[in-house]
Structure formats: structure tokens, C-alpha cells
Design an enzyme around this catalytic site. Structure first.
Site, PDB file in Angstrom:
ATOM      1  N   SER A 180     -13.217  29.085 -16.533  1.00 54.76           N
ATOM      2  CA  SER A 180     -11.866  29.100 -17.084  1.00 54.76           C
ATOM      3  C   SER A 180     -11.632  30.475 -17.699  1.00 54.76           C
ATOM      4  CB  SER A 180     -11.699  27.968 -18.097  1.00 54.76           C
ATOM      5  OG  SER A 180     -10.392  27.953 -18.635  1.00 54.76           O
ATOM      6  N   TYR A 194      -0.729  32.518 -15.597  1.00 55.50           N
ATOM      7  CA  TYR A 194      -2.189  32.472 -15.575  1.00 55.50           C
ATOM      8  C   TYR A 194      -2.768  31.378 -16.476  1.00 55.50           C
ATOM      9  CZ  TYR A 194      -6.997  34.224 -16.245  1.00 55.50           C
ATOM     10  OH  TYR A 194      -8.360  34.350 -16.318  1.00 55.50           O
ATOM     11  N   LYS A 198      -5.686  27.916 -16.047  1.00 58.80           N
ATOM     12  CA  LYS A 198      -6.981  27.845 -16.707  1.00 58.80           C
ATOM     13  C   LYS A 198      -7.067  26.641 -17.647  1.00 58.80           C
ATOM     14  CE  LYS A 198      -8.849  31.407 -14.726  1.00 58.80           C
ATOM     15  NZ  LYS A 198     -10.012  31.257 -13.834  1.00 58.80           N
TER      16      LYS A 198
END
Length: 348
Positions: A180, A194, A198
Site C-alpha cells: 500500500s 492515488y 491504496k
């Protein structure tokens, strides 16, 4: 009477603490040490950066290794270096590479992974490291960037995991890791495409951990901070396009080497831990964001329970600082635009 109370209260508190301790101890899953020797490990995004260093560490621990990426030239170079390292150990370890687009159709990935297993045996360790980031204010990012980020950072891990999980369950052994990011714990300006991918990896890993417990398949999550990889250097070289706010906030974090990050995660895999955090800031974030995630270490569980509230207060200070950066940059840009308009009026 007061003297009796002075004695009884600490005793009662200690007994209560022991009861809570026992409840936690019997509630958390037991840790299972994981042994690497002679295992087949597959690392996506394994030709560079953290992925390559993970492959190096796996070789050093006696694994046969498959590295996966798209660029054939990078894969060949990395594979050659890994094979030299493997040969130096004199234990007949093998290294292979596979050029795969991890955003491709699932059946393509499944077929490719099956081919890898035919060469080096069943895949015992899967490390989902493939991914990249884009940084820009939300309103300036093309919608396609969100789709691409979700495919490469999240869905690639789903596809890869689906390709190996049934075999691991059948053999009742294996380990699956997800790389992650600190941005998957603490979202900041510029990471609207983004960070969600994650965060999604964490949710996926949490679910898998519970589902795979009966099958003795370990699951782990690595939260790397800013790491001195080629990808990160590219970002540094493109500071002119990176939002000013993102750069100022990122400067508050340290920079770690890929080897340091990889070694920390491999140690946690060996120890049967679920979460790997890096550095003091990473440890604090790990405690703060543990929430309902799995925990296998009694010490870590007690630390999280004792310090989460304090760290929440500290994080609010960080958020206040970052919010201040956002407002300051906004006001400066407004002032610059006003100055430009004023200069234009004077010129007229």
C-alpha cells in the site's frame, strides 16, 4: 477504611487490566512464523525499486523468484542480477521473469501465473507491488487517470491474488502481501486518484485475512513512506508539475531506501505479522489507523489501545498544518493573479 480502599483500588485495577489483557490475548489470531527456504515467490513490479529489493531479500532467504513487470529490458537486467546473487549462494536457486500487463484481462494474468508455476513450482509467496502514482488537484486530473490508477494499483492485486489463492487454500500454505502506501493511511492534497486505490488495498487485505485464516494462508500489508526509488526520483524531477501543496506536505516526511523498506517487510512476513510500517512517523500512523484491521501481536495490540487517542491528537495538529499550507498557497495564487491583473491595467 481509607487505607483499605487505597489497597483495594490498585488491586482491582490490576485485576481488571489482567482480564482485559486475557480477553485481547485470546481474541487476536495466533502468529505463524513463515519459512522462505525453497519457496517460489512471485513479485509484481519486481524489476525496480522496492519490488526489486524484495526479490533480492527473497533470494537471500533461499527462495526461487519470479519477477513480473511490463518492460522486457528492465526485467532482463533485474533477472540477470538476481540470478548472479542466487548462483553465489550455491543452493541451485532459480530466477525467472515474465512480462505481463497487470491491468490486462484476468484470464491473461491467470494463464501467465500458471506458466510461472510450471517452471518453478506452485507460487507460495505473492507480493503485489505493481503500481504508480499521479499527483494533481482533483479538478485538474482527467477522469481516465482515476480509472488507470484503480486498475494498476488495486485491480492488478485483485487479479494476481485470485490467480493463486485457490491453490494456496488447497495446499493450506502461502503468503500474500499488498504494498500500500503511507498515502493509504493519510490522504493529502493532490492524491485524490492515488490514495483511494491504496486505501482499497487495505480493505481488500483485511477481508482476505479473515477469509484465509482457516486455510493457514498469511496476509500482510506494507505501508512504505517516501522511498528513494526510480519512480520517486522521477517525481522529484517533475517538481514543476507537482502541486506546490503536495511538495510542501511531502517534505515533512523522511526518505528511506528500498532495501530498508523491503527488509522490514520480509522480517514481518517471517514473524507472521500483518502490518509493516516504516520509521517513527509510519509507526505512529500504523497505531493511529489500526482501527478494525487484524493484529497478531499482543504487544502491538496493547500499544494501539494505549496510544491511539494521543496519536489522534497529534495527527490533528499535522492536519491543521497541512490545511494551513493549502490555504496559504491558495491566498498566494490569488494575490499573484490580482497583481497580474493590476499590471495589465497599468500597461493599458
Amino acid at each position: 477504611m481509607s487505607l483499605i480502599l487505597l489497597v483495594l483500588i490498585p488491586v482491582a485495577a490490576f485485576i481488571l487490566f489482567l482480564i482485559v489483557l486475557l480477553f485481547i490475548f485470546f481474541s487476536i489470531p495466533s502468529r505463524r512464523d513463515f519459512h522462505f527456504f525453497r519457496r517460489h515467490a512471485l513479485v509484481t513490479g519486481g524489476s525496480k525499486g522496492i519490488g526489486f529489493q524484495l526479490a533480492v531479500g527473497l533470494i537471500e532467504r533461499g527462495c526461487n523468484v519470479t519477477i513480473v513487470a511490463r518492460n522486457v529490458k528492465d526485467l532482463q537486467k533485474a533477472s540477470d542480477e538476481l540470478q548472479v546473487l542466487a548462483d553465489q549462494r550455491g543452493q541451485r536457486q532459480k530466477v525467472q521473469w515474465k512480462s505481463i500487463d497487470m491491468t490486462a484481462d484476468y484470464n491473461v494474468i491467470k494463464t501467465a501465473f500458471d506458466d510461472c508455476a510450471k517452471e518453478l513450482g506452485p507460487i507460495d509467496i505473492l507480493i503485489n507491488n505493481a503500481g504508480h502514482s499521479v499527483q494533481a488537484p482533483f479538478s485538474e486530473l482527467p477522469v481516465t487517470d482515476f480509472e488507470k490508477q484503480m486498475k494498476v494499483n488495486y485491480l492488478s492485486a485483485v487479479y494476481a491474488t485470485r490467480a493463486v489463492v485457490d491453490d494456496m487454500k488447497a495446499r493450506k500454505t502461502g503468503h500474500i502481501s499488498f504494498v500500500s502506501s503511507a498515502a493509504g493511511q493519510f490522504a493529502i492534497f493532490g492524491y485524490s486518484a492515488y490514495s483511494p486505490t491504496k486505501f482499497a488495498l487495505r480493505g481488500f487485505a483485511d477481508t482476505l485475512h479473515m477469509e484465509l485464516l482457516p486455510y493457514k494462508v498469511n496476509v500482510g500489508v506494507l505501508y512504505p513512506p517516501n522511498t528513494d526509488t526510480e519512480g520517486f526520483k522521477v517525481v522529484l524531477e517533475e517538481l514543476l508539475t507537482m502541486p506546490e501543496e503536495t511538495k510542501l506536505m511531502s517534505d515533512a516526511a523522511g526518505l528511506f531506501t528500498p532495501k530498508f523498506v523491503a527488509e522490514a517487510h520480509l522480517k514481518d512476513i517471517a514473524d507472521g505479522n500483518y502490518t509493516t510500517t516504516i520509521g517513527l512517523d509510519g509507526w505512529m500512523l500504523g497505531v493511529l489507523t489500526a482501527g478494525a484491521s487484524p493484529e497478531k501481536s499482543l504487544f502491538r495490540a496493547l500499544t494501539q489501545g494505549a496510544l491511539a487517542g494521543i496519536f489522534r491528537a497529534i495527527t490533528l495538529v499535522y492536519l491543521g498544518y497541512f490545511n494551513g499550507i493549502t490555504k496559504k498557497c491558495y491566498r498566494r495564487r490569488l494575490a499573484e493573479k490580482e497583481e497580474e491583473r493590476e499590471n495589465e491595467r497599468k500597461e493599458e
